[in-house]
Design a protein around this motif. Sequence first.
Motif, PDB file in Angstrom:
ATOM      1  N   THR A  67       0.834  -1.203   0.000  1.00  0.00           N
ATOM      2  CA  THR A  67       0.000   0.000   0.000  1.00  0.00           C
ATOM      3  C   THR A  67       0.872   1.258   0.000  1.00  0.00           C
ATOM      4  N   ARG A  68       1.907   1.259   0.806  1.00  0.00           N
ATOM      5  CA  ARG A  68       2.801   2.423   0.871  1.00  0.00           C
ATOM      6  C   ARG A  68       3.565   2.628  -0.436  1.00  0.00           C
ATOM      7  N   MET A  69       3.888   1.529  -1.104  1.00  0.00           N
ATOM      8  CA  MET A  69       4.758   1.591  -2.278  1.00  0.00           C
ATOM      9  C   MET A  69       4.005   1.817  -3.585  1.00  0.00           C
ATOM     10  N   ARG A  70       2.676   1.744  -3.549  1.00  0.00           N
ATOM     11  CA  ARG A  70       1.887   1.853  -4.785  1.00  0.00           C
ATOM     12  C   ARG A  70       2.237   3.081  -5.634  1.00  0.00           C
ATOM     13  N   PRO A  71       2.472   4.255  -5.042  1.00  0.00           N
ATOM     14  CA  PRO A  71       2.807   5.410  -5.890  1.00  0.00           C
ATOM     15  C   PRO A  71       4.127   5.256  -6.655  1.00  0.00           C
ATOM     16  N   TYR A  72       5.008   4.416  -6.166  1.00  0.00           N
ATOM     17  CA  TYR A  72       6.334   4.272  -6.782  1.00  0.00           C
ATOM     18  C   TYR A  72       6.405   3.102  -7.764  1.00  0.00           C
ATOM     19  N   LEU A  73       5.690   2.025  -7.446  1.00  0.00           N
ATOM     20  CA  LEU A  73       5.619   0.859  -8.327  1.00  0.00           C
ATOM     21  C   LEU A  73       4.138   0.516  -8.521  1.00  0.00           C
ATOM     22  N   ASN A  75       2.493  -1.281 -10.687  1.00  0.00           N
ATOM     23  CA  ASN A  75       2.141  -2.649 -11.061  1.00  0.00           C
ATOM     24  C   ASN A  75       2.206  -3.549  -9.833  1.00  0.00           C
ATOM     25  N   GLU A  76       1.070  -4.119  -9.455  1.00  0.00           N
ATOM     26  CA  GLU A  76       1.004  -4.889  -8.208  1.00  0.00           C
ATOM     27  C   GLU A  76       1.921  -6.115  -8.212  1.00  0.00           C
ATOM     28  N   ARG A  77       1.944  -6.829  -9.314  1.00  0.00           N
ATOM     29  CA  ARG A  77       2.803  -8.022  -9.396  1.00  0.00           C
ATOM     30  C   ARG A  77       4.267  -7.646  -9.222  1.00  0.00           C
ATOM     31  N   GLU A  78       4.689  -6.602  -9.919  1.00  0.00           N
ATOM     32  CA  GLU A  78       6.067  -6.134  -9.803  1.00  0.00           C
ATOM     33  C   GLU A  78       6.365  -5.689  -8.368  1.00  0.00           C
ATOM     34  N   ARG A  79       5.404  -4.990  -7.777  1.00  0.00           N
ATOM     35  CA  ARG A  79       5.584  -4.464  -6.421  1.00  0.00           C
ATOM     36  C   ARG A  79       5.726  -5.591  -5.398  1.00  0.00           C
ATOM     37  N   LEU A  80       4.870  -6.595  -5.489  1.00  0.00           N
ATOM     38  CA  LEU A  80       4.940  -7.699  -4.521  1.00  0.00           C
ATOM     39  C   LEU A  80       6.199  -8.538  -4.711  1.00  0.00           C
ATOM     40  N   THR A  81       6.593  -8.733  -5.951  1.00  0.00           N
ATOM     41  CA  THR A  81       7.845  -9.455  -6.208  1.00  0.00           C
ATOM     42  C   THR A  81       9.015  -8.693  -5.609  1.00  0.00           C
ATOM     43  N   PHE A  82       9.032  -7.383  -5.837  1.00  0.00           N
ATOM     44  CA  PHE A  82      10.083  -6.536  -5.286  1.00  0.00           C
ATOM     45  C   PHE A  82      10.121  -6.647  -3.764  1.00  0.00           C
ATOM     46  N   LEU A  83       8.968  -6.531  -3.122  1.00  0.00           N
ATOM     47  CA  LEU A  83       8.909  -6.564  -1.653  1.00  0.00           C
ATOM     48  C   LEU A  83       9.344  -7.911  -1.092  1.00  0.00           C
ATOM     49  N   ARG A  84       8.932  -8.993  -1.720  1.00  0.00           N
ATOM     50  CA  ARG A  84       9.357 -10.324  -1.251  1.00  0.00           C
ATOM     51  C   ARG A  84      10.877 -10.457  -1.331  1.00  0.00           C
ATOM     52  N   GLN A  85      11.453  -9.997  -2.429  1.00  0.00           N
ATOM     53  CA  GLN A  85      12.901 -10.131  -2.592  1.00  0.00           C
ATOM     54  C   GLN A  85      13.660  -9.229  -1.628  1.00  0.00           C
ATOM     55  N   TRP A 190      13.098   6.732   5.918  1.00  0.00           N
ATOM     56  CA  TRP A 190      12.667   5.564   6.692  1.00  0.00           C
ATOM     57  C   TRP A 190      11.498   5.945   7.605  1.00  0.00           C
ATOM     58  N   HIS A 191      11.681   7.006   8.377  1.00  0.00           N
ATOM     59  CA  HIS A 191      10.637   7.396   9.341  1.00  0.00           C
ATOM     60  C   HIS A 191       9.413   8.019   8.664  1.00  0.00           C
ATOM     61  N   ARG A 192       9.612   8.686   7.561  1.00  0.00           N
ATOM     62  CA  ARG A 192       8.483   9.340   6.896  1.00  0.00           C
ATOM     63  C   ARG A 192       7.641   8.358   6.087  1.00  0.00           C
ATOM     64  N   TYR A 193       8.286   7.382   5.430  1.00  0.00           N
ATOM     65  CA  TYR A 193       7.563   6.526   4.492  1.00  0.00           C
ATOM     66  C   TYR A 193       7.486   5.047   4.881  1.00  0.00           C
ATOM     67  N   TRP A 194       8.526   4.496   5.489  1.00  0.00           N
ATOM     68  CA  TRP A 194       8.656   3.040   5.541  1.00  0.00           C
ATOM     69  C   TRP A 194       8.741   2.427   6.916  1.00  0.00           C
ATOM     70  N   TYR A 195       8.943   3.219   7.931  1.00  0.00           N
ATOM     71  CA  TYR A 195       9.164   2.690   9.277  1.00  0.00           C
ATOM     72  C   TYR A 195       7.996   1.822   9.725  1.00  0.00           C
ATOM     73  N   VAL A 196       8.323   0.663  10.269  1.00  0.00           N
ATOM     74  CA  VAL A 196       7.300  -0.231  10.847  1.00  0.00           C
ATOM     75  C   VAL A 196       7.328  -0.031  12.344  1.00  0.00           C
ATOM     76  N   ARG A 197       6.226   0.452  12.883  1.00  0.00           N
ATOM     77  CA  ARG A 197       6.132   0.805  14.296  1.00  0.00           C
ATOM     78  C   ARG A 197       6.224  -0.438  15.176  1.00  0.00           C
ATOM     79  N   ASP A 198       7.011  -0.340  16.248  1.00  0.00           N
ATOM     80  CA  ASP A 198       7.143  -1.456  17.195  1.00  0.00           C
ATOM     81  C   ASP A 198       5.864  -1.636  17.993  1.00  0.00           C
TER      82      ASP A 198
END
Length: 198
Positions: A67-73, A75-85, A190-198
């Motif tokens: 969901t966070r990465m949709r503006p940058y990638l 294509n969902e398939r490409e995005r999920l492949t990227f994230l898994r890798q 990291w903190h603005r876009y991607w940080y995963v809250r503990d």
Amino acid sequence: MAHRSRLVNWLVVLAVFAGPASAALEQPGSPPPVDAELKAYLMQTVAQADSFEDRFDAEVWLMDMSTRMRPYLPNERERLTFLRQVHSEARKAGLKPDLVIALIHVESLFDRFALSRVGAQGVMQIMPFWKHELGRPEDNLIDLSTNLRYGCTILKYYLDKEKGDMRRALARYNGSLGSPKYPDKVFEYWHRYWYVRD
């Protein structure tokens, strides 16, 4: 409630060779100096051929980051492949996947075909000299998993060298040790876009 608890536990577990790095490392007409210890470490890990312990954990993390990465990638398939890798290579190297994503955001804006003015390639902007140093001239640094393996290995090496100080490790990755500019930018993303809250 059990899933919520597991999600919290997972989020607790989750928490660079850059374009500028390559400029600092590669001077016209002379190859960059090679750290022999880093070379050995890369040789060991680059030859190794997943990272989620549980399907629920995978779905939560992938859905959140997708969901966070949709503006940058888009294509969902490409995005999920990227994230898994990214998740797989980051975890393999002992790094936080969300921090690696922030570094990639700074380095290449998620463009796996990115090429810097000094020849650094791919999402993590790896310099081609590493292929020859490792005796692997056939490696394709545009290949996502290859690029991630090189980049995550290099960052982890610097993190260990700096005894867990990620800011100094990022500065080394960027070739700008002593300047806070690059680490600050990665941490900001990291903190603005991607940080995963503990």
